[in-house]
Structure formats: C-alpha cells, structure tokens
Design a protein around this motif. Structure first.
Motif, short mmCIF file in Angstrom:
data_model
loop_
_atom_site.label_atom_id
_atom_site.label_comp_id
_atom_site.label_asym_id
_atom_site.label_seq_id
_atom_site.Cartn_x
_atom_site.Cartn_y
_atom_site.Cartn_z
N MET A 281 52.43 63.98 66.40
CA MET A 281 52.14 62.80 65.57
C MET A 281 53.38 61.94 65.38
O MET A 281 53.30 60.71 65.36
N ASN A 282 54.54 62.55 65.23
CA ASN A 282 55.77 61.77 65.11
C ASN A 282 56.00 60.90 66.35
O ASN A 282 56.39 59.74 66.25
N ALA A 283 55.77 61.49 67.53
CA ALA A 283 55.96 60.73 68.77
C ALA A 283 54.96 59.58 68.86
O ALA A 283 55.31 58.47 69.31
N LEU A 284 53.72 59.82 68.44
CA LEU A 284 52.70 58.77 68.50
C LEU A 284 52.95 57.69 67.46
O LEU A 284 52.87 56.49 67.76
N LEU A 285 53.25 58.10 66.23
CA LEU A 285 53.41 57.13 65.16
C LEU A 285 54.67 56.29 65.32
O LEU A 285 54.70 55.12 64.93
N GLN A 286 55.72 56.86 65.91
CA GLN A 286 56.94 56.09 66.15
C GLN A 286 56.65 54.86 66.98
O GLN A 286 57.26 53.80 66.80
N ARG A 287 55.66 54.98 67.87
CA ARG A 287 55.31 53.85 68.75
C ARG A 287 54.25 52.95 68.13
O ARG A 287 54.35 51.72 68.23
N THR A 288 53.25 53.53 67.50
CA THR A 288 52.14 52.71 67.02
C THR A 288 52.43 52.02 65.69
O THR A 288 51.73 51.06 65.34
N LEU A 289 53.42 52.47 64.95
CA LEU A 289 53.79 51.77 63.72
C LEU A 289 54.77 50.63 63.98
O LEU A 289 55.10 49.88 63.05
N ALA A 290 55.21 50.48 65.20
CA ALA A 290 56.02 49.31 65.58
C ALA A 290 55.09 48.13 65.85
O ALA A 290 53.91 48.32 66.16
N ASP A 298 57.42 50.94 75.01
CA ASP A 298 58.00 51.69 76.11
C ASP A 298 56.86 52.22 76.97
O ASP A 298 55.69 51.85 76.76
N ALA A 299 57.16 53.08 77.91
CA ALA A 299 56.15 53.54 78.86
C ALA A 299 55.04 54.34 78.18
O ALA A 299 53.93 54.46 78.73
N LEU A 300 55.32 54.88 76.99
CA LEU A 300 54.33 55.71 76.31
C LEU A 300 53.57 54.99 75.21
O LEU A 300 52.73 55.58 74.55
N SER A 301 53.86 53.72 74.99
CA SER A 301 53.24 53.01 73.87
C SER A 301 51.72 52.87 74.04
O SER A 301 50.95 53.10 73.10
N VAL A 302 51.29 52.48 75.22
CA VAL A 302 49.85 52.30 75.45
C VAL A 302 49.12 53.64 75.34
O VAL A 302 48.09 53.73 74.65
#
Length: 339
Positions: A281-290, A298-302
């Motif tokens: 969840m930390n990895a996912l939220l770091q991207r989706t809360l931006a 980055d490459a994992l945002s989508v």
C-alpha cells in the motif's frame, strides 16, 4: 519560471490551485510572486469563491425543496466544508452537492427534489438497480435549469461494502450549521472519518486534494478539547479504523499534520495492516496521492492507479456480485445518447 510552470500544472490537475492561493496569501507572499503564476492562482481563487456562493444558493434551494419531508439536510464533503466556514472549505472546488438523509425518508426526499426541478441522470434499468439495491445513494439528480447535481446518500459506504459504518450513529451525532436553520454537517470526528473512508476505500482521482481536506480538518478540529481523545474509538465504533490509519499516517507523511504521537500509537495498535500489505500500500499510495500529472509519474504510476481502482471495487462488493457487475458492464456497455 519553469518550476512555477510545473507547480501550476500540478496544482490544476490536483484541484489545489485555489487552496495554494490561500496559503500564499496567508503568508503575505502573493505580491512577491511572478506576474504569470500569480494570475493563475488568483483566477483559480475567483472560480472557487464563485462556486462557494453558488453552493450556498443551491443548499438553500435544496433545504426549501425537502422541508416538508421531515428529513434533516446533512451536508457532506465539499458543500459541508464551505457552508460550515471550515478551513477545508476555503478554495475547495467540487462538482456536486452531497447530502445524507435517513434511508426511510429517501424516497420522499427524491420525490420532493423532482417536484422542484431535479431529474434522474441514470435511465438504464441495470444502473437504477445498481444504485438503489447495492449502493449507498440513489442515482445523481440534475437540475433541469441550473444544471446543478445532487448526490443523495443514505449511508457513507455501499450496502455491499466490507466496512459497514452505521448511518444511524452518523445521523444521531450530526450538528447544525450556525445561521443556516435546518442544515447540518456530520460531527467533527465523523467528518474526518467520512473523508478518510471516501479516499482510502474509493478511487484516487483527487487523492491529494482529499488528503489535503483531511489535513485541514485535523488541524482545525484538533484544537477542540476532546477531539483527539475520542477519534480512534469513534473510528472503531463505525468500523472505519483502517481508513483512519491510512489517513493519519499519510497526512503526517505528506502534510506534516500535527497528530499526537499517542493517537498514532493507538491507531497502530488496532488497525495497522500486516507488513506485506503495508509495504504494498505504501508503494501504491506514494504514486496515487501525487497529482495525476506527467511530472509526477514513473513507470509504476499507471499500474498503481489500476491496482487501487481494482481494490476500490473489491472493497465495495463481494466477489460474486463484483463478477456479475463487471460482466454486465463488459457485455452491455452504455449506449451513446441519441436525439
């Protein structure tokens, strides 16, 4: 200027430009800004202020429309923040007015609103069933002249969701808005918990804005005696401890929200996820809360957004119902409107 250009674009994507204007103004820095960025911020604030005026008008129209139904008019989210003159309402932009009414009065409220010019926006039989049988609201209503949209809720999460906060507890604790007779908001703790559940049990199209709401609510309510003492207990009584866990930890992480350490320890003790879940969840939220902007991806945002979108549906429906719903949408996609 290149940095300002990026900031303005990110702020617009996150619906935070008007709120950024307020922050800069509060620090007495507006006059020192370059002319072009200042113009963007001022324009965003004008739009937000105009919307706040329009929402106040709309809320009074709704109140008059449902006055004879016996249902209280409880505002949710952006409309509540604006009408209650909360810090989270300044510069807040939103597309509809969300209200909460008792389930046993919802048909009366819908009928009253339709008599005053609001009409259903969903005409497909399946969508009507989807909203009325499984969800926590009726289909959105659109005013035929003003084009305003109302979402009428009888709960804050779907009937089929894994988390089941009792609407009766929310209704019983609702508080009147000063100088707006007949209009209410949720209690302070419930407002925070609703915002947390809306963000961390749903989708993240406005994730940073919604987390900013939580930060501002916590800062304002945190100065009220007893708020922090009862927040975690209230979350547990409403079955919303896990959303509150994510809200508190990410607000402190991204906004440095002043949450007392004892409250963080308390929510950790009752709602902290397992280490693998927390890491994911930390990895996912770091991207989706931006902000959803190219400069933040980055490459994992989508994939991260796709996984949280799937998680939102997983939390909203049990597997058999979710499979049925997705199959129906795949086999019978919505038709384009025809004249």
């Amino acid at each position: 200027m290149a940095e300002w250009d990026t900031l303005i674009r990110q702020g617009r994507r996150a619906d935070l430009l008007a709120r950024l204007h307020g922050l800069v103004q509060e620090k007495n820095l507006l006059a020192s800004l370059p002319e072009a960025p200042r113009a963007h911020l001022q324009a965003a604030r004008v739009v937000a202020d105009k919307q706040a005026t329009a929402v106040a008008w709309e809320v009074r129209k709704i109140r008059a429309a449902i006055a004879h139904t016996g249902a209280p008019l409880i505002l949710l989210k952006g409309a509540a923040y604006c009408m209650a003159a909360l810090a989270a309402g300044r510069g807040r932009v939103f597309s509809d007015v969300d209200i909460l009414v008792p389930r046993q009065r919802i048909n009366h409220v819908e009928a009253a609103l339709m008599l005053h010019g609001w009409v259903a926006t969903q005409h497909d039989a399946y969508d009507q069933r989807y909203y009325r049988t499984w969800m926590h609201e009726i289909p959105p209503l659109l005013h035929i002249r003003r084009l305003s949209v109302i979402d009428v809720h009888h709960a804050i999460l779907p009937e089929t969701a894994r988390l089941r906060p009792d609407p009766a507890l929310l209704l019983a604790a609702a508080q009147p808005i000063a100088d707006e007779p007949g209009v209410y908001t949720l209690a302070p703790a419930d407002m925070v918990l609703h915002s947390a559940s809306h963000l961390f049990c749903g989708e993240f199209g406005h994730g940073l804005r919604d987390l900013s709401d939580i930060d501002l609510l916590l800062r304002e309510f945190g100065t009220v005696a007893g708020f922090w003492d009862g927040l975690v207990a209230r979350a547990q009584s409403l079955d919303l401890a896990r959303p509150l866990y994510y809200a508190l930890h990410w607000a402190t992480r991204l906004f440095a929200t002043p949450v007392p350490p004892i409250v963080l320890r308390e929510i950790d003790a009752c709602a902290r996820p397992s280490t693998p879940v927390k890491t994911l969840m930390n990895a996912l939220l770091q991207r989706t809360l931006a902000p959803d902007h190219a400069s933040c991806r980055d490459a994992l945002s989508v994939p991260a957004r796709a996984l949280l979108y799937a998680r939102a549906h997983w939390l909203r429906m049990p597997p058999h119902l979710l499979a049925y719903h997705l199959a129906h949408k795949a086999l019978f996609p919505p038709r384009a409107a025809t004249n």
